[in-house]
Design a protein around this motif. Structure first.
Motif, PDB file in Angstrom:
ATOM      1  N   GLU A 159      84.332 -75.455  99.807  1.00 19.03           N
ATOM      2  CA  GLU A 159      85.314 -74.453  99.351  1.00 19.03           C
ATOM      3  C   GLU A 159      84.878 -73.782  98.043  1.00 19.03           C
ATOM      4  O   GLU A 159      84.744 -72.557  97.996  1.00 19.03           O
ATOM      5  CB  GLU A 159      86.702 -75.085  99.226  1.00 19.03           C
ATOM      6  CG  GLU A 159      87.143 -75.947 100.423  1.00 19.03           C
ATOM      7  CD  GLU A 159      87.428 -75.149 101.704  1.00 19.03           C
ATOM      8  OE1 GLU A 159      87.361 -73.919 101.635  1.00 19.03           O
ATOM      9  OE2 GLU A 159      87.705 -75.770 102.747  1.00 19.03           O
TER      10      GLU A 159
ATOM     11  N   GLU B 297      89.758 -69.869  98.974  1.00 21.25           N
ATOM     12  CA  GLU B 297      88.811 -70.993  98.985  1.00 21.25           C
ATOM     13  C   GLU B 297      89.144 -71.925  97.819  1.00 21.25           C
ATOM     14  O   GLU B 297      89.047 -73.148  97.939  1.00 21.25           O
ATOM     15  CB  GLU B 297      87.360 -70.518  98.907  1.00 21.25           C
ATOM     16  CG  GLU B 297      86.892 -69.599 100.043  1.00 21.25           C
ATOM     17  CD  GLU B 297      87.090 -70.136 101.458  1.00 21.25           C
ATOM     18  OE1 GLU B 297      87.661 -71.229 101.628  1.00 21.25           O
ATOM     19  OE2 GLU B 297      86.687 -69.437 102.411  1.00 21.25           O
TER      20      GLU B 297
ATOM     21  N   HIS C 123      91.892 -74.028  98.964  1.00 22.48           N
ATOM     22  CA  HIS C 123      91.412 -75.056  99.893  1.00 22.48           C
ATOM     23  C   HIS C 123      90.801 -76.231  99.128  1.00 22.48           C
ATOM     24  O   HIS C 123      90.900 -77.377  99.546  1.00 22.48           O
ATOM     25  CB  HIS C 123      90.388 -74.472 100.876  1.00 22.48           C
ATOM     26  CG  HIS C 123      91.005 -73.494 101.824  1.00 22.48           C
ATOM     27  ND1 HIS C 123      90.273 -72.755 102.717  1.00 22.48           N
ATOM     28  CD2 HIS C 123      92.301 -73.130 102.012  1.00 22.48           C
ATOM     29  CE1 HIS C 123      91.092 -71.981 103.424  1.00 22.48           C
ATOM     30  NE2 HIS C 123      92.318 -72.188 103.004  1.00 22.48           N
TER      31      HIS C 123
ATOM     32  N   GLU D 116      92.445 -69.135 106.847  1.00 24.26           N
ATOM     33  CA  GLU D 116      91.064 -68.962 107.294  1.00 24.26           C
ATOM     34  C   GLU D 116      90.932 -67.763 108.237  1.00 24.26           C
ATOM     35  O   GLU D 116      89.916 -67.066 108.236  1.00 24.26           O
ATOM     36  CB  GLU D 116      90.604 -70.250 108.007  1.00 24.26           C
ATOM     37  CG  GLU D 116      89.111 -70.471 108.014  1.00 24.26           C
ATOM     38  CD  GLU D 116      88.525 -70.555 106.623  1.00 24.26           C
ATOM     39  OE1 GLU D 116      89.004 -71.365 105.812  1.00 24.26           O
ATOM     40  OE2 GLU D 116      87.577 -69.811 106.340  1.00 24.26           O
TER      41      GLU D 116
HETATM   42 FE   LIG Z   1      88.111 -72.603 103.100  1.00 22.96          FE
END
Ligand SMILES: [Fe+2]
Ligand SMILES: [Fe+2]
Length: 480
Positions: free
Chosen positions: A124, A154, A157, A244
């Motif tokens: 990530e 990201e 995440h 995503e």
């Molecule tokens: Fe991701």
């Protein structure tokens, strides 16, 4: 606790009841400054004080989970959001099939599970690092905003994985969470864990190919982990998949718009031969053969992320109920795979052959095959775009044996059609298959920023619709 709505009062927005979980709350608050330092050092270079029109997750209700507003990226509310717990959810594959899904880490699987979380977590921040210079050459404010949206998500995440580490893995989890902020993409001493995440993303064509191919590997891994018997992992992956989807949208539509612009420019100039690179480049667009080479590179790098063809780790993770197959819950078989086989493309006596292999040890390949099927859908749509302009050219996925660094095919050289060749032949033809220095220089010469609202660089077509239904000249980023 209302799981659908998110508690925004504290430092860390969440729907996991952090307010009453003092230990984890403190641990995450301690981790937070290091994260912000990392974001300021390694996040988008030069745009930290610009106002960006971003979506932020405010709920996990699929019907309305995001809200759009201008925000400075360092002030983005990175939160911990898990999809709602499903009443009575069971482990649905492996040796524990039918047992209630685990709410705590099963002791015997602790190390294996931690490794899955750490590997996912490491990818990530890596992509944020890889993409940090791209804002400066954005072909439009629309594209710049999409880049930053991908980047902040990201970052979220990473938070999602760090939450699991702090909540469920004690001091080892804490150490792993710290290490996630210490590794750096491409660093000689402390690189990121997986190869594709240490490569450069030097230009926007690479960025779109990366979000198409590499974020799609992310999707497949998240899909497999969304099936996990460890319920908190499943729930966090399910919500990550919602975000995503946008990353892959950015990749697919980005390439579509490049291809479209190239073909339209060729038509306008009366150029019929897509391989007449010199003539096409004079138009200031990216020729289709070079797009194919970039595609070859990013696809092959992403195939490496699926690991070895035959893997005991994959077998163990499945057998233990930690990582399932793509859409395990929709497959119709025994879900234990003890006695079944799966056809795997392998290297045998110097030849590429299909071989039936025990299904458990070939799970990486099954996921990779599902991945390639998913990849080919978008390629078909790119080809439709080309066809519609009347240009004769077809983009293709490279063969699995092409340009591999991991697995059996890393021992040989093969062309994009899967024809094995000698090292000498490869050296001679490499630049026909993968971007050459000259190709890179040409693309780089096109990477001039376009920051006027509603304007686009000459090598890419505008999108069909705006983000959040905004009009074409919307100021997606207010530069500061
Ligand atoms: Fe991701
Ligand atoms: Fe992503």
């Amino acid at each position: 606790m209302n799981i659908v709505n998110v508690d925004y009062d504290g430092l860390i927005p969440n729907n996991v009841g952090l307010g009453s979980d003092v230990r984890v709350k403190r641990a995450l608050e301690k981790w937070h400054p290091g994260y912000i330092n990392w974001w300021n050092d390694m996040g988008p270079d030069g745009f930290q004080s610009s106002l960006v029109y971003l979506r932020t997750a405010i709920s996990v209700d699929p019907k309305g989970w995001a809200k759009f507003d201008y925000v400075k990226m360092p002030d983005y509310r990175w939160g911990i959001l898990l999809a709602p717990q499903q009443e009575g959810r069971k482990v649905n594959f492996g040796a524990h099939k039918g047992e209630p899904a685990w709410q705590e880490v099963p002791g015997e699987y602790r190390a294996m599970l931690r490794r899955l979380v750490v590997i996912q977590g490491d990818t990530e921040p890596a992509s944020v690092e890889q993409q940090r210079h791209l804002g400066k050459t954005a072909p439009s404010l629309y594209d710049m905003r999409n880049l930053f949206q991908v980047n902040v998500e990201e970052g979220r995440h990473l938070w999602a994985m760090v939450y699991l580490l702090h909540k469920y893995f004690g001091t080892e989890g804490r150490d792993e969470a710290d290490a996630l902020l210490e590794r750096r993409s491409g660093d000689a001493d402390t690189p990121r864990m997986l190869g594709a995440f240490n490569e450069k993303t030097p230009d926007w064509l690479s960025f779109f190919m990366f979000t198409y191919f590499t974020d799609r590997d992310g999707k497949m891994q998240l899909e497999a982990q969304a099936q996990s018997g460890f319920d908190p992992l499943s729930r966090t992956c399910r919500f990550m998949l919602t975000e995503e989807a946008h990353h892959m949208f950015v990749g697919e539509t980005g390439v579509t718009r490049i291809v479209q612009k190239t073909c339209e420019a060729m038509k306008d100039a009366g150029i019929d031969d897509p391989n007449d690179i010199e003539k096409v480049r004079k138009l200031g667009v990216i020729d289709l053969p070079t797009i194919q080479k970039k595609l070859n590179m990013h696809c092959s790098l992403s195939l490496d992320l699926f690991g070895n063809e035959i893997s005991t780790n994959a077998a163990n993770a499945y057998h233990s109920g930690l990582k399932g197959r793509f859409r395990e819950d929709r497959l119709d078989d025994d879900h234990t795979l003890e006695s079944s086989t799966y056809p795997v493309t392998r290297l045998k006596d110097g030849k590429i052959v299909m071989e039936d292999t025990p299904a458990l040890s070939s799970l990486n390949m099954r996921l990779r095959d599902d991945y390639l099927k998913d990849c080919s859908l978008g390629i078909g749509r790119w080809n439709k775009t080309i066809e519609a302009t009347g240009v004769k050219f077809e983009l293709k996925l490279p063969h699995q044996a092409f340009h591999r660094q991991i697995g059996e095919f890393s021992k040989i050289k093969a062309d994009p059609a899967g024809v094995i060749m000698s090292d000498g032949e490869w050296d001679k033809k490499r630049n026909d298959f993968l971007p050459s220095d000259g190709d890179r220089d040409y693309i780089e010469s096109l990477m001039q920023p376009e920051v006027e609202p509603g304007k686009f660089a000459g090598w890419i077509a505008p999108p069909k619709v705006g983000i959040d239904n905004k009009p074409g000249d919307f100021e997606y980023v207010k530069l500061a």
